[in-house]
Every structure is written in C-alpha cells, then in structure tokens.
Design a protein around this motif. Structure first.
Motif, PDB file in Angstrom:
ATOM      1  N   UNK A  24       0.812  -1.213   0.000  1.00 35.40           N
ATOM      2  CA  UNK A  24       0.000   0.000   0.000  1.00 35.40           C
ATOM      3  C   UNK A  24       0.848   1.267   0.000  1.00 35.40           C
ATOM      4  N   UNK A  25       2.091   1.156   0.436  1.00 36.94           N
ATOM      5  CA  UNK A  25       2.971   2.330   0.397  1.00 36.94           C
ATOM      6  C   UNK A  25       3.211   2.789  -1.044  1.00 36.94           C
ATOM      7  N   UNK A  26       3.141   1.863  -1.992  1.00 37.46           N
ATOM      8  CA  UNK A  26       3.322   2.236  -3.398  1.00 37.46           C
ATOM      9  C   UNK A  26       2.102   2.993  -3.917  1.00 37.46           C
ATOM     10  N   UNK A  42       5.770   6.170   2.994  1.00 36.12           N
ATOM     11  CA  UNK A  42       5.797   5.104   3.998  1.00 36.12           C
ATOM     12  C   UNK A  42       5.080   5.514   5.281  1.00 36.12           C
ATOM     13  N   UNK A  43       4.131   6.442   5.166  1.00 41.58           N
ATOM     14  CA  UNK A  43       3.384   6.886   6.346  1.00 41.58           C
ATOM     15  C   UNK A  43       2.500   5.770   6.891  1.00 41.58           C
ATOM     16  N   UNK A  44       2.182   5.827   8.193  1.00 47.12           N
ATOM     17  CA  UNK A  44       1.322   4.799   8.796  1.00 47.12           C
ATOM     18  C   UNK A  44      -0.035   4.709   8.093  1.00 47.12           C
ATOM     19  N   UNK A  45      -0.566   3.489   8.031  1.00 49.80           N
ATOM     20  CA  UNK A  45      -1.858   3.250   7.386  1.00 49.80           C
ATOM     21  C   UNK A  45      -2.929   2.996   8.442  1.00 49.80           C
ATOM     22  N   UNK A  46      -4.033   3.712   8.314  1.00 52.05           N
ATOM     23  CA  UNK A  46      -5.157   3.611   9.244  1.00 52.05           C
ATOM     24  C   UNK A  46      -6.408   3.230   8.458  1.00 52.05           C
ATOM     25  N   UNK A  47      -7.171   2.267   8.963  1.00 54.38           N
ATOM     26  CA  UNK A  47      -8.389   1.825   8.295  1.00 54.38           C
ATOM     27  C   UNK A  47      -9.634   2.271   9.054  1.00 54.38           C
ATOM     28  N   UNK A  48     -10.696   2.570   8.298  1.00 55.80           N
ATOM     29  CA  UNK A  48     -12.028   2.661   8.900  1.00 55.80           C
ATOM     30  C   UNK A  48     -12.867   1.575   8.238  1.00 55.80           C
ATOM     31  N   UNK A  49     -13.316   0.624   9.032  1.00 52.56           N
ATOM     32  CA  UNK A  49     -14.078  -0.505   8.522  1.00 52.56           C
ATOM     33  C   UNK A  49     -15.576  -0.217   8.622  1.00 52.56           C
ATOM     34  N   UNK A  50     -16.286  -0.424   7.524  1.00 47.48           N
ATOM     35  CA  UNK A  50     -17.694  -0.054   7.488  1.00 47.48           C
ATOM     36  C   UNK A  50     -17.814   1.457   7.527  1.00 47.48           C
ATOM     37  N   UNK A  51     -17.111   2.115   6.610  1.00 47.68           N
ATOM     38  CA  UNK A  51     -16.941   3.574   6.694  1.00 47.68           C
ATOM     39  C   UNK A  51     -18.170   4.374   6.323  1.00 47.68           C
ATOM     40  N   UNK A  52     -19.202   3.737   5.751  1.00 50.46           N
ATOM     41  CA  UNK A  52     -20.415   4.487   5.411  1.00 50.46           C
ATOM     42  C   UNK A  52     -20.130   5.621   4.453  1.00 50.46           C
ATOM     43  N   UNK A  53     -20.513   6.819   4.832  1.00 46.19           N
ATOM     44  CA  UNK A  53     -20.322   7.990   3.968  1.00 46.19           C
ATOM     45  C   UNK A  53     -18.889   8.523   3.985  1.00 46.19           C
ATOM     46  N   UNK A  54     -18.052   7.907   4.817  1.00 47.13           N
ATOM     47  CA  UNK A  54     -16.649   8.295   4.833  1.00 47.13           C
ATOM     48  C   UNK A  54     -16.330   9.516   5.661  1.00 47.13           C
ATOM     49  N   UNK A  55     -17.271   9.944   6.487  1.00 45.52           N
ATOM     50  CA  UNK A  55     -17.054  11.168   7.275  1.00 45.52           C
ATOM     51  C   UNK A  55     -15.890  11.035   8.248  1.00 45.52           C
ATOM     52  N   UNK A  56     -15.765   9.877   8.877  1.00 48.00           N
ATOM     53  CA  UNK A  56     -14.678   9.705   9.841  1.00 48.00           C
ATOM     54  C   UNK A  56     -13.340   9.552   9.131  1.00 48.00           C
ATOM     55  N   UNK A  57     -13.338   8.835   8.029  1.00 52.42           N
ATOM     56  CA  UNK A  57     -12.106   8.677   7.261  1.00 52.42           C
ATOM     57  C   UNK A  57     -11.559  10.036   6.835  1.00 52.42           C
ATOM     58  N   UNK A  58     -12.422  10.874   6.287  1.00 53.01           N
ATOM     59  CA  UNK A  58     -12.021  12.207   5.836  1.00 53.01           C
ATOM     60  C   UNK A  58     -11.645  13.094   7.020  1.00 53.01           C
ATOM     61  N   UNK A  59     -12.424  13.014   8.094  1.00 50.29           N
ATOM     62  CA  UNK A  59     -12.136  13.823   9.276  1.00 50.29           C
ATOM     63  C   UNK A  59     -10.785  13.497   9.887  1.00 50.29           C
ATOM     64  N   UNK A  60     -10.455  12.217   9.960  1.00 57.76           N
ATOM     65  CA  UNK A  60      -9.153  11.798  10.490  1.00 57.76           C
ATOM     66  C   UNK A  60      -8.017  12.215   9.557  1.00 57.76           C
TER      67      UNK A  60
END
Length: 222
Positions: free
Chosen positions: A37-39, A44-62
């Motif tokens: 995923x770094x490619x 090489x930044x840390x990777x964070x997942x949101x599972x069941x992200x719905x509208x993606x509000x938390x993913x974008x907010x983070x």
C-alpha cells in the motif's frame, strides 16, 4: 436514494483516483496491493483503516487531522462512500482512499503488520445471537485484525450501542487483551481523545439529538 442517483454515484466512483473496487476473485486470488500500500500512497506513512466507513465522514475527518498518516475507508456500499471520496478530492486530500469490498476479506487486502490502526464507527451491533458471527468485534474478526496490525497497533470502537460496548469489553477481558481506554459517555467524561469527540458522523449527530450516550473503546489485539 433512487436507482438513478445510485447509478450516477457508481459511475462517478469509477472515475475517482481515490476509489479502488476490486472483484472478490481479484482479492482471493492474490490482491496486487496487499503488502504494497505504500506504493499506492507513494510514501511510507502509517496506514489507518475505517471498517464499514459508510459515507466516509470519519475517514475524511481523520485524514484532515492527521496529514502524516494514510487513511483507507472500507465499505461494500460504494454509493455511500461516494460522498467521502468526492469530498476528499474537492479538498485536495491525498492521504485518503476508499476500497469497495467486504470487511471479512480485510486480511486478504492488507499484508502482515501493514496497518497501524483500525477504526470501527457505529457498526450494526447485530444483537440477535444468530448474528454474532457478523459482529465486527467478534473473536474471528479480532483474529483478522491481529494479522494485519503492527504489534503495537490499536483498534477503536465508537458506538451508540451499550450492547456492543459491553459485548466487546467482555470479550476483550475474556481473551486477556489490553484495553487502553474505555468510556461509556465520551461527551460527559473528561479525557476522551480529541479525535473521538471532535469528529462526528451524520448518524452520530442524530443519536446525540436523541440524548443517546456515545461509547468508545481503544484496545490492542496483540
């Protein structure tokens, strides 16, 4: 949402550079980005997942709050995360990607120790006993998370369901896993992580308007 609107969103998703929609066969037979995923993010930044992200509000907010981390929202319903993907593009966020797939395939999408953090925000608590296998913090899901998380990686559960909160805490204690933080009402108790109280989803606002407490657990699976 009408079928025409859904179709339009599906078509737009295909043009978004921050949306990946592999087939199940592509994932099961050996997903090309697993362990690489770094490619995709070109760093090489840390990777964070949101599972069941719905509208993606938390993913974008983070992603806004932590520009030196890469965020991936995962959901099987592309018409939902279309909004998050579009917002990320409009706001020039290059550390956001959305993947349309089933959450139970997460250990086939990411390599061993490739993920530093997982967020599970307002999942369906699947209260009926026969639905236990679908709870996103059951023992089988925890095993999958363990495979992809770094040794010090964390899982965050934010939910309005006291049942889900209690079920998860009980399971964690029973398995002897480390609970870093647990709170039955993050907005009434001091010490809650800022990203927990400052990022709110559409549904979370509805729960708050009804006076429902929002619970949170941060824990490790290793």
């Amino acid at each position: 949402m009408g079928s025409k609107n859904k179709l339009k969103r599906f078509q737009e998703n295909e043009t978004f550079p921050n949306v990946i929609q592999p087939t199940r066969e592509e994932i099961v037979s050996g997903f090309s980005l697993k362990g690489k995923w770094n490619t995709h993010f070109k760093n090489d930044n840390p990777i964070v997942l949101e599972l069941g992200c719905g509208k993606g509000e938390y993913t974008v907010g983070l992603a806004k709050r932590f520009p030196n981390k890469n965020f991936i929202g995962i959901d099987i319903k592309g018409a939902r995360f279309w909004k998050g993907a579009k917002t990320a593009i409009e706001e020039g966020l290059t550390n956001v990607t959305f993947v349309r797939t089933q959450i139970e395939l997460v250990d086939l999408v990411f390599g061993e120790e490739e993920v530093t953090e997982i967020w599970i925000t307002f999942p369906d608590p699947q209260i009926k006993y026969k639905r236990t296998k679908h709870r996103m913090t059951n023992s089988e899901f925890l095993k999958r998370y363990k495979q992809i998380l770094t040794p010090t990686g964390t899982v965050n559960l934010k939910t309005d369901s006291e049942f889900m909160h209690g079920y998860t805490l009980g399971l964690l204690h029973g398995l002897g896993l480390e609970v870093l933080y647990a709170n039955h009402d993050v907005y009434k108790n001091e010490g809650s992580p800022q990203e927990v109280i400052e990022i709110q989803t559409f549904y979370e606002n509805q729960y708050l308007e009804k006076g429902k407490p929002i619970t949170f657990i941060r824990f490790r699976v290793n």
